[in-house]
Structure formats: structure tokens, C-alpha cells
Design an enzyme around this catalytic site. Structure first.
Site, PDB file in Angstrom:
ATOM      1  N   PRO A   1      74.623  43.947  71.874  1.00 36.73           N
ATOM      2  CA  PRO A   1      75.813  44.651  72.370  1.00 36.73           C
ATOM      3  C   PRO A   1      76.531  43.791  73.409  1.00 36.73           C
ATOM      4  O   PRO A   1      76.072  43.667  74.531  1.00 36.73           O
ATOM      5  CB  PRO A   1      75.215  45.914  73.004  1.00 36.73           C
ATOM      6  CG  PRO A   1      73.843  45.507  73.435  1.00 36.73           C
ATOM      7  CD  PRO A   1      73.384  44.438  72.485  1.00 36.73           C
TER       8      PRO A   1
ATOM      9  N   GLN B   1      75.573  51.983  72.926  1.00 43.99           N
ATOM     10  CA  GLN B   1      75.010  51.768  74.264  1.00 43.99           C
ATOM     11  C   GLN B   1      75.844  52.425  75.363  1.00 43.99           C
ATOM     12  O   GLN B   1      77.062  52.272  75.414  1.00 43.99           O
ATOM     13  CB  GLN B   1      74.908  50.266  74.550  1.00 43.99           C
ATOM     14  CG  GLN B   1      74.145  49.969  75.839  1.00 43.99           C
ATOM     15  CD  GLN B   1      74.055  48.483  76.135  1.00 43.99           C
ATOM     16  OE1 GLN B   1      75.027  47.874  76.569  1.00 43.99           O
ATOM     17  NE2 GLN B   1      72.889  47.892  75.909  1.00 43.99           N
TER      18      GLN B   1
ATOM     19  N   CYS C   1      72.938  44.678  82.198  1.00 43.95           N
ATOM     20  CA  CYS C   1      74.225  44.074  82.564  1.00 43.95           C
ATOM     21  C   CYS C   1      74.165  43.538  83.991  1.00 43.95           C
ATOM     22  O   CYS C   1      73.875  44.277  84.937  1.00 43.95           O
ATOM     23  CB  CYS C   1      75.359  45.078  82.429  1.00 43.95           C
ATOM     24  SG  CYS C   1      76.958  44.332  82.836  1.00 43.95           S
TER      25      CYS C   1
ATOM     26  N   LYS D   1      67.959  48.442  76.558  1.00 40.47           N
ATOM     27  CA  LYS D   1      68.097  46.979  76.584  1.00 40.47           C
ATOM     28  C   LYS D   1      68.007  46.547  78.036  1.00 40.47           C
ATOM     29  O   LYS D   1      68.738  47.053  78.885  1.00 40.47           O
ATOM     30  CB  LYS D   1      69.420  46.523  75.983  1.00 40.47           C
ATOM     31  CG  LYS D   1      69.525  44.985  75.988  1.00 40.47           C
ATOM     32  CD  LYS D   1      70.680  44.467  75.142  1.00 40.47           C
ATOM     33  CE  LYS D   1      70.542  42.960  74.943  1.00 40.47           C
ATOM     34  NZ  LYS D   1      70.754  42.158  76.132  1.00 40.47           N
TER      35      LYS D   1
ATOM     36  N   ASN E   1      65.336  38.712  72.846  1.00 39.82           N
ATOM     37  CA  ASN E   1      66.718  38.268  73.023  1.00 39.82           C
ATOM     38  C   ASN E   1      66.764  37.102  74.009  1.00 39.82           C
ATOM     39  O   ASN E   1      66.067  37.112  75.012  1.00 39.82           O
ATOM     40  CB  ASN E   1      67.544  39.461  73.531  1.00 39.82           C
ATOM     41  CG  ASN E   1      69.001  39.153  73.803  1.00 39.82           C
ATOM     42  OD1 ASN E   1      69.567  39.635  74.776  1.00 39.82           O
ATOM     43  ND2 ASN E   1      69.635  38.363  72.973  1.00 39.82           N
ATOM     44  N   GLY E   2      67.591  36.101  73.699  1.00 38.54           N
ATOM     45  CA  GLY E   2      67.787  34.983  74.618  1.00 38.54           C
ATOM     46  C   GLY E   2      67.519  33.635  73.970  1.00 38.54           C
ATOM     47  O   GLY E   2      66.425  33.393  73.463  1.00 38.54           O
TER      48      GLY E   2
ATOM     49  N   GLY F   1      73.204  37.207  70.071  1.00 35.76           N
ATOM     50  CA  GLY F   1      74.426  37.554  70.787  1.00 35.76           C
ATOM     51  C   GLY F   1      75.475  36.475  70.653  1.00 35.76           C
ATOM     52  O   GLY F   1      76.193  36.383  69.661  1.00 35.76           O
TER      53      GLY F   1
END
Length: 332
Positions: A17, A71, A102, A141, A202-203, A226
Site C-alpha cells: 500500500p 488500509q 508510516c 502492516k 517487505n523491504g 512496493g
């Protein structure tokens, strides 16, 4: 099979997202390239509760995007729960995701996003309240921690599971790192081993080979892509194919890239109107143009575009140029 609650995904590849990017036009385009799950950009709980027009427009989901995770973010239990209930009953999202990653100051200063990472007790309380209030699966997340001194990823993920959360997506960076430095995959493996619900890693997944390595090294149930998908939905397609067959598909031609960019533009126009869509599409076009010979000249011209036909004309022109050069090489 990769499942979140009772929602089954056809593969392990998940679109992250991304704020300001993951609207329906982009998500649908990525879904058509094979993503098992697409995630919508984060939406403010208060924007939903107070029926802000812009916020409400962000809740639009095309049926062809499903399964989809929507989200929400917020710092107060009451409004977060109300927003989750609205998403649960009044949208066709399949999964409700809570943003806990975030890093942007305007979000964290409202006790939202990555600010939650400092308090596993708050995570439990907030997630439990949302889970109790909705029927759809709830996921989170998050990042691995606030900074190097406050890495509570294991405790935080366990709090999500204890509260009834159905999955965790973990970005292997701290809030302080933002998007710099290297993502820590060791912490992803550690968290996976500490919980029984699905974990999405993720990453630093830049190639299909990275995605496979992420899954192999961490044991994650899914891999979230992403920034590598910006202007490059082929990254999703090539990853799905590589994970499924071991084959590395070819990179797209310039013509293929420009055609999909124009399709994306037309979907954005249908979603937002021509004026807004063309301005918003400038950044996407720059991503689609990455690595294309002669892109600097065209990129500058795109930033002056105000109509669909101007933008499409520039993209088509670049594709034709590339085809002509290719045919000269073949003839030569």
C-alpha cells in the site's frame, strides 16, 4: 495456499500500500499482471468518520481488483473502530489493514502510523477493538521498530496475533531509517518464527530473484513489493512466473511499457477526470520511462502536458522511435 483468514490468494505476491500511488487505476493494472493481493493506499479514519469527499473517493474498489486489502490509519480507538466498521459494511474490500508503519511526521504526530511501534500494549488494545467490531479479517502492516534502540517487532507481532489479527506485513526498516539503508531480513525471519499467523515480508525486493530469496531466507508466507512495481507492473508478473516456474521472463519492450502507461492513464482519467489525472500521471510516466533511451527529453516534455492526447502522443512517439532504432539494428 496463502490465505488470510478465509481469503485465499492465488499466489504469494502482494502489492504494497503506497500513499499517493495505490488508487484503483494503479491497483487494477498491477492485478492484471498477476498479483495475488493488492493493497489500497492508506486512508484516514477521521476522513471516513467525517465523510470527507476526497477520502470517500479513495474507498472505490473495482471488483476486478479483488482480493483487496484496504488500509486505514489513526491514533484514537473510537474513530479507528468507526472507520473499520464503515469499511467492513460499506465497501467491497476483502481485508481491513491497519497502518503501523508510516514514518511521515504528520502521521506519527497524530499518534498514528509508526508511532504505535513504541507500545505493544496499545497495539493489542487497538487491534482487538477493531477485530471485535468487524467481520472481515484484520491485518497490520508495520516496521521492525521506531529506531535501533526500540525494535519491538516480535512483541508487536505477537500483540497483533493475540488481539485476533489474521496476518502481519513487516517492513525490515525502522521508522528513523525511512526508506534509506538496508532492510533487515533477519528480523522478518525472527518474527515469522514467533507467530502462527501469516507473515508477509517487505523491504529491498527489487527483482524476482530477491523475492524468492526473501521467501527462502525468512520463511515468510508472502512477499510484498512496493517501489520496484512503480511504472513496472512487469516486476509483479515476472516475480509470479519466477516463483511458480523458476523461469525468468523477458523485460518488456519500450512499446509494451508505453502501451501499459497509456492504459494506466486512461484508467486514471476515468477515476479522477482528465485534468487531475494528467498531472498525477506525470510521476507515473517518469517511472515507466526509467531505463528507456532518450527518456530525459520526453520526461521534461511530459511535465508540460495538460491533456491526455499530448501525454499519449509523447509516449507513442518514444515507442515508435525505439522500434525504428531496433529495426535499423536488425537491418544493419
Amino acid at each position: 495456499m496463502f490465505k488470510i483468514g478465509d481469503i485465499a490468494m492465488k499466489n504469494q505476491v502482494v502489492l504494497a500500500p503506497m500513499a499517493g500511488v495505490c488508487n484503483s487505476a494503479f491497483r487494477l493494472t498491477v492485478k492484471e499482471f498477476g498479483a495475488g493481493l493488492v493493497c489500497a493506499e492508506m486512508v484516514s479514519d477521521k476522513g471516513i468518520v467525517f465523510k470527507n469527499e476526497k477520502t470517500m473517493n479513495m474507498l472505490y474498489i473495482d471488483e476486478r481488483e479483488k482480493p483487496l486489502s484496504l488500509q486505514i490509519f489513526g491514533g484514537e480507538k473510537e474513530t479507528l473502530v468507526q472507520a473499520a466498521q464503515f469499511v467492513d459494511k460499506s465497501t467491497n474490500a476483502d481485508i481491513i489493514d491497519i497502518n503501523m508503519g508510516c514514518p511521515v511526521p504528520k502521521i506519527t504526530k497524530c499518534d498514528a502510523g509508526a508511532k504505535w511501534l513504541l507500545d505493544p500494549d496499545k497495539i493489542y488494545e487497538m487491534v482487538a477493538a477493531v477485530v471485535d467490531a468487524v467481520d472481515k479479517p484484520v491485518t497490520v502492516k508495520m516496521r521492525m521498530g521506531w529506531d535501533d534502540e526500540h525494535i519491538f517487532a516480535v512483541k508487536n507481532a505477537q500483540a497483533v496475533e493475540r488481539a485476533g489479527g489474521q496476518a502481519v506485513a513487516l517492513h525490515g526498516r525502522t521508522r528513523v531509517q525511512m526508506y534509506e539503508g538496508k532492510a533487515n531480513w533477519d528480523i522478518i525471519r525472527e518474527v515469522k518464527q514467533s507467530i502462527n499467523i501469516p507473515l508477509i515480508g517487505n523491504g529491498d525486493v527489487q527483482t524476482p530473484q530477491d523475492a524468492k530469496r526473501m521467501l527462502d531466507e525468512t520463511g515468510a508466507d508472502g512477499v510484498m513489493i512496493g517501489r520496484a512495481a512503480l511504472g513496472n507492473p512487469w516486476m509483479i508478473y515476472r516475480t509470479v512466473q519466477y516463483l511458480g516456474t523458476g523461469k525468468l521472463m523477458d523485460e518488456p519492450t519500450v512499446r509494451e511499457k508505453m502501451d501499459v502507461c497509456i492504459l494506466h492513464l486512461d484508467r486514471l482519467i476515468a477515476l479522477k477526470n482528465e485534468n487531475i489525472a494528467v498531472r498525477e500521471m506525470r510521476k507515473h510516466a517518469a517511472w515507466y520511462l526509467k531505463g528507456v533511451p532518450g527518456n530525459a527529453r520526453v520526461r521534461n516534455a511530459i511535465n508540460e502536458c495538460n491533456t491526455r492526447d499530448e501525454l499519449a502522443g509523447l509516449l507513442n512517439g518514444l515507442a515508435t522511435e525505439a522500434e525504428e532504432k531496433e529495426s535499423q539494428v536488425i537491418v544493419g
